[in-house]
Design a protein around this motif. Sequence first.
Motif, PDB file in Angstrom:
ATOM      1  N   CYS A  92      26.623  50.554  17.861  1.00  0.00           N
ATOM      2  CA  CYS A  92      27.534  51.489  18.842  1.00  0.00           C
ATOM      3  C   CYS A  92      28.733  50.661  19.309  1.00  0.00           C
ATOM      4  O   CYS A  92      29.967  51.383  19.383  1.00  0.00           O
ATOM      5  N   GLY A  93      28.714  49.709  19.568  1.00  0.00           N
ATOM      6  CA  GLY A  93      29.643  49.032  20.508  1.00  0.00           C
ATOM      7  C   GLY A  93      29.814  49.267  21.803  1.00  0.00           C
ATOM      8  O   GLY A  93      30.848  48.843  22.559  1.00  0.00           O
ATOM      9  N   ARG A  94      29.103  50.220  22.221  1.00  0.00           N
ATOM     10  CA  ARG A  94      29.449  51.071  23.718  1.00  0.00           C
ATOM     11  C   ARG A  94      28.391  51.213  24.694  1.00  0.00           C
ATOM     12  O   ARG A  94      28.971  51.169  26.002  1.00  0.00           O
ATOM     13  N   CYS A  95      27.235  51.124  24.024  1.00  0.00           N
ATOM     14  CA  CYS A  95      26.037  51.356  25.005  1.00  0.00           C
ATOM     15  C   CYS A  95      25.858  50.134  25.979  1.00  0.00           C
ATOM     16  O   CYS A  95      26.314  48.969  25.833  1.00  0.00           O
ATOM     17  N   CYS A  98      25.035  46.897  23.900  1.00  0.00           N
ATOM     18  CA  CYS A  98      26.137  46.259  23.143  1.00  0.00           C
ATOM     19  C   CYS A  98      27.181  45.614  24.090  1.00  0.00           C
ATOM     20  O   CYS A  98      27.972  44.851  23.630  1.00  0.00           O
ATOM     21  N   CYS A 106      20.706  47.583  20.764  1.00  0.00           N
ATOM     22  CA  CYS A 106      21.263  48.915  20.474  1.00  0.00           C
ATOM     23  C   CYS A 106      20.578  50.105  20.025  1.00  0.00           C
ATOM     24  O   CYS A 106      19.995  49.690  18.791  1.00  0.00           O
TER      25      CYS A 106
HETATM   26 ZN   LIG Z   1      24.970  49.976  21.284  1.00  0.00          ZN
END
Ligand SMILES: [Zn+2]
Length: 331
Positions: A92-95, A98, A106
């Motif tokens: 996701c690149g956001r959690c 990540c 993730c």
């Molecule tokens: Zn993530």
Amino acid sequence: MRAIVLDAPDRPLRAAELPDPEPGPGELLLRVRACGVCRTDLHLRDGELAAGHTPLVLGHQIVGEVVGGDVEAGARAALGARVGVPWLGWTCGRCRYCSSGRENLCAKAQFTGCDRDGGYAELTVADARFCFPLPDEEAAADEQLAPLLCAGLIGFRALRMAGDAARLGLYGFGAAAHLICQVAVHEGREVYAFTREGDGPGQAFARSLGAVWAGTSTEAPPEQLDAALIFAPVGALVPIALRNVARGGTVVCAGIHMSDVPSFPYADLWGERTLRSVANLTRADGEEFLALAPEVPLRTQITTYPLERAEQALADLRAGAFEGAAVLQIA
Ligand SMILES: [Zn+2]
Ligand SMILES: [Zn+2]
């Protein structure tokens, strides 16, 4: 395209003609040249792990050639370039994982050959950001590189979790251990290899790769270990390995699936021993490991199969019929 698909757990893989996959934004279209066979594929085939969808194209150690898609997306991949696709296919690149260097954890991650169709096929698509550039063909053949993409990579992450352990035990001497044994020897560690009962050839193979000792997993090593990595999917090895590590030592469970761990006396954990698992990989692991591989230099022991014989490759893996790693040759 020709592909081999999993329709349902515990059923033989089936040859199929599928429509060519279509790359979306940020994705590359790859012609698969070789795909490593991993024990995780076997767990999915046997229903010990749940497939993300069915029919599913297994395979997450893909060496492919970029033949289309969003080649502008990653500076990593021009048309014609050779790239590797690992298990970690998207995050996701956001959690909180990540954003703290732990994309391997993730919760929304998608895994190649499990959530996303993988490399048991002539073509596949992959998110360009999760593909690794690979060295020239003169440096290493497709089939040699494929097992690095999971067996090597996850094994390497497990080795790093063992810290600077000088005496290292490897339980289960398959695809991952045969690579990590070479890395550990290169780093000046002593390797103690543990195989199934009666696996003389596996023990000889371990010694040929620099292990100072090889025996069966029920034997105690001649010296106490500083760390042990468990690659075999056998929970009963956990208390055995704990008993063989010295105070302050670490036991790392490196597989994605393991049978239940039997109970054991607290005294076996006491003395500041650590028991932990390793899950998936980060892209940073991959970059570090692929840079290290030619320095060792890693030699991959492979048994190759044509794509159509993927089911046989999995059966041979289940039976322990070959040393090292199995690889499907596709293009
Ligand atoms: Zn993530
Ligand atoms: Zn794998």
